[in-house]
Design a protein around this motif. Sequence first.
Motif, PDB file in Angstrom:
ATOM      1  N   ARG A   1      51.167 -63.301 -83.127  1.00  0.00           N
ATOM      2  CA  ARG A   1      50.281 -64.215 -83.863  1.00  0.00           C
ATOM      3  C   ARG A   1      49.278 -64.865 -82.920  1.00  0.00           C
ATOM      4  N   VAL A   2      48.013 -64.789 -83.285  1.00  0.00           N
ATOM      5  CA  VAL A   2      46.944 -65.445 -82.523  1.00  0.00           C
ATOM      6  C   VAL A   2      46.346 -66.531 -83.399  1.00  0.00           C
ATOM      7  N   VAL A   3      46.299 -67.754 -82.879  1.00  0.00           N
ATOM      8  CA  VAL A   3      45.735 -68.893 -83.600  1.00  0.00           C
ATOM      9  C   VAL A   3      44.424 -69.284 -82.925  1.00  0.00           C
ATOM     10  N   TYR A   4      43.386 -69.355 -83.729  1.00  0.00           N
ATOM     11  CA  TYR A   4      42.051 -69.703 -83.229  1.00  0.00           C
ATOM     12  C   TYR A   4      41.637 -71.070 -83.736  1.00  0.00           C
ATOM     13  N   SER A   5      40.885 -71.786 -82.904  1.00  0.00           N
ATOM     14  CA  SER A   5      40.318 -73.071 -83.300  1.00  0.00           C
ATOM     15  C   SER A   5      38.803 -72.912 -83.452  1.00  0.00           C
ATOM     16  N   ASP A   6      38.078 -73.997 -83.360  1.00  0.00           N
ATOM     17  CA  ASP A   6      36.620 -73.943 -83.521  1.00  0.00           C
ATOM     18  C   ASP A   6      36.001 -72.999 -82.493  1.00  0.00           C
ATOM     19  N   GLY A   7      34.951 -72.303 -82.903  1.00  0.00           N
ATOM     20  CA  GLY A   7      34.274 -71.383 -82.012  1.00  0.00           C
ATOM     21  C   GLY A   7      35.098 -70.158 -81.680  1.00  0.00           C
ATOM     22  N   ASP A   8      36.060 -69.816 -82.531  1.00  0.00           N
ATOM     23  CA  ASP A   8      36.937 -68.649 -82.322  1.00  0.00           C
ATOM     24  C   ASP A   8      37.677 -68.717 -80.994  1.00  0.00           C
ATOM     25  N   ARG A   9      38.013 -69.936 -80.572  1.00  0.00           N
ATOM     26  CA  ARG A   9      38.740 -70.100 -79.316  1.00  0.00           C
ATOM     27  C   ARG A   9      40.232 -69.889 -79.554  1.00  0.00           C
ATOM     28  N   PRO A  10      40.879 -68.952 -78.826  1.00  0.00           N
ATOM     29  CA  PRO A  10      42.328 -68.783 -78.976  1.00  0.00           C
ATOM     30  C   PRO A  10      43.068 -69.945 -78.316  1.00  0.00           C
ATOM     31  N   ILE A  11      43.882 -70.653 -79.088  1.00  0.00           N
ATOM     32  CA  ILE A  11      44.594 -71.813 -78.553  1.00  0.00           C
ATOM     33  C   ILE A  11      46.100 -71.582 -78.484  1.00  0.00           C
ATOM     34  N   GLU A  12      46.574 -70.521 -79.129  1.00  0.00           N
ATOM     35  CA  GLU A  12      47.999 -70.237 -79.104  1.00  0.00           C
ATOM     36  C   GLU A  12      48.221 -68.767 -79.444  1.00  0.00           C
ATOM     37  N   VAL A  13      49.065 -68.108 -78.673  1.00  0.00           N
ATOM     38  CA  VAL A  13      49.504 -66.745 -78.991  1.00  0.00           C
ATOM     39  C   VAL A  13      51.025 -66.761 -78.988  1.00  0.00           C
ATOM     40  N   THR A  14      51.614 -66.338 -80.086  1.00  0.00           N
ATOM     41  CA  THR A  14      53.061 -66.423 -80.247  1.00  0.00           C
ATOM     42  C   THR A  14      53.654 -65.055 -80.553  1.00  0.00           C
ATOM     43  N   VAL A  15      54.772 -64.754 -79.906  1.00  0.00           N
ATOM     44  CA  VAL A  15      55.553 -63.556 -80.212  1.00  0.00           C
ATOM     45  C   VAL A  15      56.822 -64.017 -80.925  1.00  0.00           C
ATOM     46  N   MET A  16      57.012 -63.540 -82.166  1.00  0.00           N
ATOM     47  CA  MET A  16      58.174 -63.922 -82.972  1.00  0.00           C
ATOM     48  C   MET A  16      58.994 -62.690 -83.280  1.00  0.00           C
ATOM     49  N   ALA A  17      60.310 -62.809 -83.154  1.00  0.00           N
ATOM     50  CA  ALA A  17      61.215 -61.683 -83.412  1.00  0.00           C
ATOM     51  C   ALA A  17      62.285 -62.098 -84.408  1.00  0.00           C
ATOM     52  N   LYS A  18      62.433 -61.290 -85.470  1.00  0.00           N
ATOM     53  CA  LYS A  18      63.463 -61.515 -86.493  1.00  0.00           C
ATOM     54  C   LYS A  18      64.270 -60.235 -86.671  1.00  0.00           C
ATOM     55  N   ALA A  19      65.518 -60.372 -87.128  1.00  0.00           N
ATOM     56  CA  ALA A  19      66.340 -59.201 -87.455  1.00  0.00           C
ATOM     57  C   ALA A  19      65.734 -58.496 -88.661  1.00  0.00           C
ATOM     58  N   GLY A  20      65.348 -57.231 -88.491  1.00  0.00           N
ATOM     59  CA  GLY A  20      64.636 -56.510 -89.547  1.00  0.00           C
ATOM     60  C   GLY A  20      65.464 -56.257 -90.787  1.00  0.00           C
ATOM     61  N   HIS A  21      66.803 -56.193 -90.652  1.00  0.00           N
ATOM     62  CA  HIS A  21      67.641 -55.910 -91.817  1.00  0.00           C
ATOM     63  C   HIS A  21      68.012 -57.173 -92.585  1.00  0.00           C
ATOM     64  N   LEU A  22      67.669 -58.351 -92.054  1.00  0.00           N
ATOM     65  CA  LEU A  22      68.023 -59.591 -92.723  1.00  0.00           C
ATOM     66  C   LEU A  22      66.814 -60.343 -93.267  1.00  0.00           C
ATOM     67  N   TYR A  23      65.627 -60.035 -92.770  1.00  0.00           N
ATOM     68  CA  TYR A  23      64.438 -60.781 -93.174  1.00  0.00           C
ATOM     69  C   TYR A  23      63.273 -59.836 -93.454  1.00  0.00           C
ATOM     70  N   GLU A  24      62.434 -60.252 -94.399  1.00  0.00           N
ATOM     71  CA  GLU A  24      61.200 -59.555 -94.690  1.00  0.00           C
ATOM     72  C   GLU A  24      60.069 -60.580 -94.751  1.00  0.00           C
ATOM     73  N   LEU A  25      58.848 -60.132 -94.496  1.00  0.00           N
ATOM     74  CA  LEU A  25      57.682 -61.014 -94.493  1.00  0.00           C
ATOM     75  C   LEU A  25      56.868 -60.775 -95.766  1.00  0.00           C
ATOM     76  N   GLN A  26      56.396 -61.867 -96.360  1.00  0.00           N
ATOM     77  CA  GLN A  26      55.590 -61.758 -97.574  1.00  0.00           C
ATOM     78  C   GLN A  26      54.212 -62.352 -97.310  1.00  0.00           C
ATOM     79  N   TYR A  27      53.177 -61.514 -97.484  1.00  0.00           N
ATOM     80  CA  TYR A  27      51.793 -61.945 -97.340  1.00  0.00           C
ATOM     81  C   TYR A  27      51.112 -61.833 -98.711  1.00  0.00           C
ATOM     82  N   GLU A  28      50.254 -62.795 -99.023  1.00  0.00           N
ATOM     83  CA  GLU A  28      49.585 -62.809-100.313  1.00  0.00           C
ATOM     84  C   GLU A  28      48.072 -62.827-100.102  1.00  0.00           C
TER      85      GLU A  28
END
Length: 255
Positions: A226-253
């Motif tokens: 995950r890359v989070v940008y602030s004003d001027g498209d400045r990257p302020i945070e990059v996060t690596v997240m890991a979940k167990a694939g057989h226990l969790y799913e991601l929902q995007y709308e």
Amino acid sequence: MPKSDDETLDRRPLHERMAADLRDEIMSGDLPPASSLPSTQRLKDRFGVSNATVQKALQILKDERLAIGRAGASVTVREHQQETVRPADFGKPAEPGESYPWLTEATKRGKRGSIHLLSVGEVRPPRDVAHRLGLSEEGTAIVREQVLSHDGEPVELVSSYYPLELAQGTALAEPRKIRGGTPALLAEMGHRPRLTVDRVSARVPTQKQYEALRLPTDLPILRTLRVVYSDGDRPIEVTVMAKAGHLYELQYEFE
């Protein structure tokens, strides 16, 4: 050039292949929560295997928290074996005085959320993280590593990286929890998150991920960069997240 028959065969041990087919039926709902798995005899007939092979396959599903039962009794599908996570619920900064959204959402689901801070320090990030932070070859960043849990069970291993010029001298670089979470702190610092970009992939877990998430087998994890940008498209945070694939799913709308 077409592959030979030998190259297209599933080379996994038979009990792992059995567990894979049953796992898919559980996760797709063909074997719903609280239902009984087919009897040992039916599984032996279906897969053409021995009693020992059936028991080894069922043990895998039990270890993965997908099924429950004991030897000599029926094995049933566990309730709530896969949970849906909506990333949009966690990206916005908490309002003043509010808890970190992870804890708030856990309460809404009837769970006890907790956050265990593993480490905070200055490191050379992985290459894909460094690239998105715009760092040089030898560049460093502040990393905050945490395990997020529900009812004492680890859900996600989170490693968040911040540019040195932004994080040094702030609570981001201190080995303590941040009330309201880092999005709230960044907003207070004048770097309000404006855009979040997620890249999701399936990976074989690393040793650290395997241990932190208490994984029973080497099933793939869901890895979100995950890359989070602030004003001027400045990257302020990059996060690596890991979940167990057989226990969790991601929902995007999308609209």
